[in-house]
Design a protein around this motif. Structure first.
Motif, PDB file in Angstrom:
ATOM      1  N   TYR A   1     -32.519  36.937  18.068  1.00  0.00           N
ATOM      2  CA  TYR A   1     -31.232  37.235  17.439  1.00  0.00           C
ATOM      3  C   TYR A   1     -30.362  35.986  17.516  1.00  0.00           C
ATOM      4  O   TYR A   1     -30.152  35.429  18.600  1.00  0.00           O
ATOM      5  CB  TYR A   1     -30.536  38.402  18.147  1.00  0.00           C
ATOM      6  N   LEU A   2     -29.859  35.543  16.359  1.00  0.00           N
ATOM      7  CA  LEU A   2     -29.048  34.333  16.295  1.00  0.00           C
ATOM      8  C   LEU A   2     -27.577  34.732  16.300  1.00  0.00           C
ATOM      9  O   LEU A   2     -27.035  35.170  15.283  1.00  0.00           O
ATOM     10  CB  LEU A   2     -29.379  33.532  15.030  1.00  0.00           C
ATOM     11  N   ASP A   3     -26.935  34.596  17.440  1.00  0.00           N
ATOM     12  CA  ASP A   3     -25.511  34.915  17.516  1.00  0.00           C
ATOM     13  C   ASP A   3     -24.637  33.699  17.264  1.00  0.00           C
ATOM     14  O   ASP A   3     -23.431  33.826  17.082  1.00  0.00           O
ATOM     15  CB  ASP A   3     -25.159  35.545  18.872  1.00  0.00           C
ATOM     16  N   ASN A   4     -25.241  32.513  17.248  1.00  0.00           N
ATOM     17  CA  ASN A   4     -24.494  31.296  16.941  1.00  0.00           C
ATOM     18  C   ASN A   4     -25.490  30.188  16.600  1.00  0.00           C
ATOM     19  O   ASN A   4     -26.708  30.368  16.710  1.00  0.00           O
ATOM     20  CB  ASN A   4     -23.585  30.886  18.113  1.00  0.00           C
TER      21      ASN A   4
ATOM     22  N   GLY B   1     -29.604  27.084  10.511  1.00  0.00           N
ATOM     23  CA  GLY B   1     -30.757  27.086  11.400  1.00  0.00           C
ATOM     24  C   GLY B   1     -32.000  26.538  10.734  1.00  0.00           C
ATOM     25  O   GLY B   1     -32.756  25.759  11.338  1.00  0.00           O
ATOM     26  N   LEU B   2     -32.234  26.929   9.481  1.00  0.00           N
ATOM     27  CA  LEU B   2     -33.408  26.437   8.767  1.00  0.00           C
ATOM     28  C   LEU B   2     -33.311  24.940   8.503  1.00  0.00           C
ATOM     29  O   LEU B   2     -34.328  24.230   8.516  1.00  0.00           O
ATOM     30  CB  LEU B   2     -33.589  27.204   7.460  1.00  0.00           C
ATOM     31  N   ARG B   3     -32.117  24.441   8.279  1.00  0.00           N
ATOM     32  CA  ARG B   3     -31.963  22.993   8.106  1.00  0.00           C
ATOM     33  C   ARG B   3     -32.398  22.250   9.382  1.00  0.00           C
ATOM     34  O   ARG B   3     -33.015  21.192   9.315  1.00  0.00           O
ATOM     35  CB  ARG B   3     -30.507  22.644   7.782  1.00  0.00           C
TER      36      ARG B   3
ATOM     37  N   VAL C   1     -35.644  24.671  17.262  1.00  0.00           N
ATOM     38  CA  VAL C   1     -35.815  23.252  17.565  1.00  0.00           C
ATOM     39  C   VAL C   1     -36.334  23.063  18.989  1.00  0.00           C
ATOM     40  O   VAL C   1     -37.424  22.540  19.201  1.00  0.00           O
ATOM     41  CB  VAL C   1     -34.495  22.470  17.360  1.00  0.00           C
ATOM     42  N   ARG C   2     -35.560  23.529  19.982  1.00  0.00           N
ATOM     43  CA  ARG C   2     -35.981  23.323  21.372  1.00  0.00           C
ATOM     44  C   ARG C   2     -37.280  24.050  21.676  1.00  0.00           C
ATOM     45  O   ARG C   2     -38.082  23.586  22.481  1.00  0.00           O
ATOM     46  CB  ARG C   2     -34.881  23.794  22.326  1.00  0.00           C
ATOM     47  N   GLN C   3     -37.475  25.215  21.071  1.00  0.00           N
ATOM     48  CA  GLN C   3     -38.699  25.982  21.311  1.00  0.00           C
ATOM     49  C   GLN C   3     -39.573  25.990  20.061  1.00  0.00           C
ATOM     50  O   GLN C   3     -40.202  26.993  19.733  1.00  0.00           O
ATOM     51  CB  GLN C   3     -38.349  27.407  21.733  1.00  0.00           C
ATOM     52  N   PHE C   4     -39.609  24.865  19.376  1.00  0.00           N
ATOM     53  CA  PHE C   4     -40.339  24.754  18.111  1.00  0.00           C
ATOM     54  C   PHE C   4     -41.777  25.250  18.254  1.00  0.00           C
ATOM     55  O   PHE C   4     -42.258  26.068  17.476  1.00  0.00           O
ATOM     56  CB  PHE C   4     -40.318  23.299  17.640  1.00  0.00           C
TER      57      PHE C   4
ATOM     58  N   ARG D   1     -30.635  26.652  17.166  1.00  0.00           N
ATOM     59  CA  ARG D   1     -31.238  25.385  17.615  1.00  0.00           C
ATOM     60  C   ARG D   1     -32.213  25.633  18.759  1.00  0.00           C
ATOM     61  O   ARG D   1     -33.294  25.039  18.805  1.00  0.00           O
ATOM     62  CB  ARG D   1     -30.133  24.424  18.060  1.00  0.00           C
ATOM     63  N   ARG D   2     -31.866  26.517  19.670  1.00  0.00           N
ATOM     64  CA  ARG D   2     -32.766  26.820  20.791  1.00  0.00           C
ATOM     65  C   ARG D   2     -34.088  27.394  20.298  1.00  0.00           C
ATOM     66  O   ARG D   2     -35.163  27.004  20.757  1.00  0.00           O
ATOM     67  CB  ARG D   2     -32.093  27.815  21.738  1.00  0.00           C
ATOM     68  N   VAL D   3     -33.999  28.339  19.363  1.00  0.00           N
ATOM     69  CA  VAL D   3     -35.188  29.038  18.891  1.00  0.00           C
ATOM     70  C   VAL D   3     -36.041  28.153  17.991  1.00  0.00           C
ATOM     71  O   VAL D   3     -37.275  28.122  18.112  1.00  0.00           O
ATOM     72  CB  VAL D   3     -34.781  30.323  18.147  1.00  0.00           C
TER      73      VAL D   3
END
Length: 651
Positions: A443-446, A307-309, A455-458, A451-453
């Motif tokens: 909460y990151l379940d996958n 996620g951080l990448r 990147v998409r919602q940067f 990516r949603r949290v």
């Protein structure tokens, strides 16, 4: 016990855990690790094995007691160590084994040790590649030896202990050992006796993705894991962009209630101003990553790293990123680095490995310190904490953590909390951290959720438009007999808190939407509360639709301000049928109904699983990412998991 592997962290961070302030110059540290024999030194060799299997153990820590001198065993369990003057005791420790101490005599130069398996977890931070050590001029090689970082590299057959040699213990089933704050569902209130409803906004969405994790694994979530406001706010709604001076717009709507035909449903929607990424203020981000032993497993540290990448790819040259880790202690492994130096940031992320107990308090303190030291006056200053919330060293009580966060938020540094893992997941503590830290919680379940949290919602996740956002709704008893706020149980405030600028409330990010629903009992409808005998009862005949149903007042602060601003909106008109209501209201109603069914709410009325899925399907609207379609699938899956009516545990 301080493991020699912590040395790179100590050099870079300048401190150990909470309150420690001992630092050493690179020259002194290099001197500590020189292996050239002195007249009173002693070279010890040997092999460390598993007592049960007899196999050599790689990555075992062999440490000279009272020093930072030590080595990590080779793949076959072998080691070689020069003991410094005046020291003759070795400490042998490894993950899952009983620690041993051995005294070495001048005549006894070989020490072979068989370790007894134990159930204890890792007890120190592990960071590979010596990134922080390089900054101090010292590099730790695979065998724990030290050399000048500027000297030519030499090949080593041993890469050092990375944590990959160990298999995490089997994890409990979802929910077992996890903690969730208990919430008592909000009931109906009289509009005559209690006309004011006051609460803090909540843009967190952790509950929905956590509920999704349970359902995808074929299990119903615990009722306390279901926070309806977070399920509502997982989804974006089509509210208008703000056109006035406020950083968000307010939309209100009134329609029939789908689960109780005699009631009505009020939708209050906020839309944060969308800001293009290139127009966002510079970011001062500190990644605070839990690398303790509990973070082993693909759904934990590796997911955080992935996620951080993704986030790093969104950074701009004006943004800066630092990386702090914590386990048995806390350390800075990447100093503040410009966002366009992606390879450096990526390398630091890639070299994290899980291992250690969990000094969460020390990590939080250090991360906030780094953020404060690099504070951007007109920018976005934020700590991004990634953890399973399993704090067991340092500040571990909820009160101590809350006190720490409340103190630190006054600096103007906000907090984003990314939760991962299952089995020991501490949702209660994670939610507390985000609530008290002027931040949000996911909460990151996958990887797609990451990516949603990130990147998409940067913008929404990392850039705050307004802080301490509070709503106060006043209902007109001439039109409303009773009302009930759906969800937000742990966000309710006293009426007097609305005008108190010292009272903390929720934050709203760029592009975020916030949705709140009220179930309303109109005047003339059957009441949930009996008529009063000694006091005047509400009117039996409702006021005309032209009269106000309610007034919505909002208070908010600019991100760095201490004084709030106020504005208000009123809602008039009659309730429309559910079929004529907007997609926003209908879809939100379906989400709320889903949450009530999962919680087995006493207020779920006529709701059924089939009707809930049908309502969501018909109100899907634009769904480019497929999240709304996924919700319909989850609704159908949850129906299939329900026990037969009348059996133990049925909902």
């Amino acid at each position: 016990m301080k493991n020699f592997l912590l040395l790179p962290l100590l050099v870079a961070a300048g401190s150990l855990a909470v309150g420690a302030a001992t630092t050493s110059s690179p020259a002194k540290l290099a001197a500590t690790f020189r292996l050239a024999p002195t007249p009173d030194t002693l070279t010890v060799r040997g092999r460390i094995t598993d007592r049960t299997t007899g196999q050599g153990l790689p990555g075992v820590t062999v440490l000279v007691k009272g020093t930072t001198t030590g080595v990590s065993t080779a793949p076959d369990g072998g080691y070689r160590l020069v003991m410094p003057t005046g020291h003759r005791v070795l400490i042998i420790s490894s993950v899952g084994y009983v620690t041993q101490e051995h005294t070495i005599s001048k005549e006894y130069r070989v020490l072979n040790v068989a370790l007894q398996p134990d159930s204890r977890t890792l007890n120190e931070v592990v960071v590979t590649d010596g990134l922080a050590g390089k900054a101090a001029g010292v590099q730790i090689t695979g065998r724990g030896e030290a050399r000048d970082a500027a000297a030519p590299a030499r090949k080593s057959k041993v890469s050092g202990w990375s944590g990959n040699d160990y298999v995490a213990a089997p994890r409990p089933a979802p929910g077992v050992g996890e903690t969730y704050a208990h919430t008592q569902e909000g009931g109906f209130r009289s509009a005559t006796k209690d006309p004011l409803s006051t609460f803090s906004i909540d843009v967190d969405a952790a509950s929905y993705s956590n509920v999704r994790r349970f359902l995808n694994q074929g299990q119903l979530p615990p009722p306390d894991a279901v926070r309806i406001e977070e399920m509502l706010n997982y989804f974006q709604y089509d509210y208008p962009q703000p056109t006035g001076p406020e950083p968000f717009s307010v939309t209100t709507e009134l329609a029939a209630c789908p689960w109780n035909p005699t009631h009505q449903l009020v939708n209050v929607g906020l839309q944060g101003k969308t800001v293009a990424t290139d127009k966002l203020p510079p970011a001062n981000l500190v990644f605070l990553v839990d690398v303790s032993g509990s973070m082993m497993g693909d759904d934990r540290l590796p997911l955080v790293q992935a996620g951080l990448r993704l986030l790093v790819k969104e950074l701009r040259p004006q943004d800066k990123v630092a990386l702090v880790v914590y386990a048995g202690a806390a350390g800075l492994v990447l100093p503040p680095t410009a966002g366009n130096k992606r390879s450096e940031i990526m390398r630091a992320i890639d070299n994290l490995r899980a291992g250690g107990s969990t000094a969460g308090g020390a990590g939080l303190r250090l991360a906030y310190q780094v953020a404060r030291d690099n504070f951007q006056k007109d920018g976005n200053n934020r700590v991004i904490l990634a953890t399973d919330g399993d704090f067991n060293v340092g500040e571990q009580s909820d009160d101590a953590i809350e006190h720490l966060i409340v103190q630190e938020r006054e600096s103007g540094v906000f907090l984003t909390v990314l939760g991962v893992g299952q089995g020991n997941y501490q949702d209660k503590k994670m939610e507390l951290l985000a609530d008290k830290g002027n931040g949000n919680y996911a909460y990151l379940d996958n990887l797609d959720e990451a990516r949603r949290v990130l990147v998409r919602q940067f913008g929404g996740t990392l850039f705050t438009l307004a802080k301490d956002v509070k709503l106060q709704v006043e209902f007109n008893p001439a039109r409303v007999r009773e009302y009930r706020l759906i969800g937000y149980e742990n966000r309710t405030l006293a009426a007097e808190d609305f005008n108190n600028d010292r009272k903390d409330a929720g934050e709203m990010g760029a592009g975020h939407t916030v949705t709140a629903l009220y179930e309303v009992v109109p005047v003339g409808a059957p009441a949930a509360i009996d008529k009063l005998k000694y006091q005047q009862n509400p009117a039996e005949t409702p006021a005309p639709a032209s009269a106000d149903l309610m007034t919505v007042k909002l208070r908010y602060k600019e991100p760095q301000d201490k004084t709030s601003k106020l504005f208000e909106r009123t809602l008039r008109g009659s309730a429309v049928s559910l079929e004529r209501a907007s997609e926003n209201l209908r879809f939100a109603a379906a989400v709320a109904q889903f949450g009530m069914l999962l919680r087995a709410s006493e207020y779920r009325g006529d709701a059924t699983w089939a009707a809930t899925a049908k309502l969501a399907e018909e109100a899907r609207g634009k769904d480019p990412e497929g999240y709304r379609a996924e919700l319909v699938r989850l609704m159908k899956a949850a129906e299939g998991l329900q026990p037969p009516a009348g059996t133990y545990g049925s909902r």
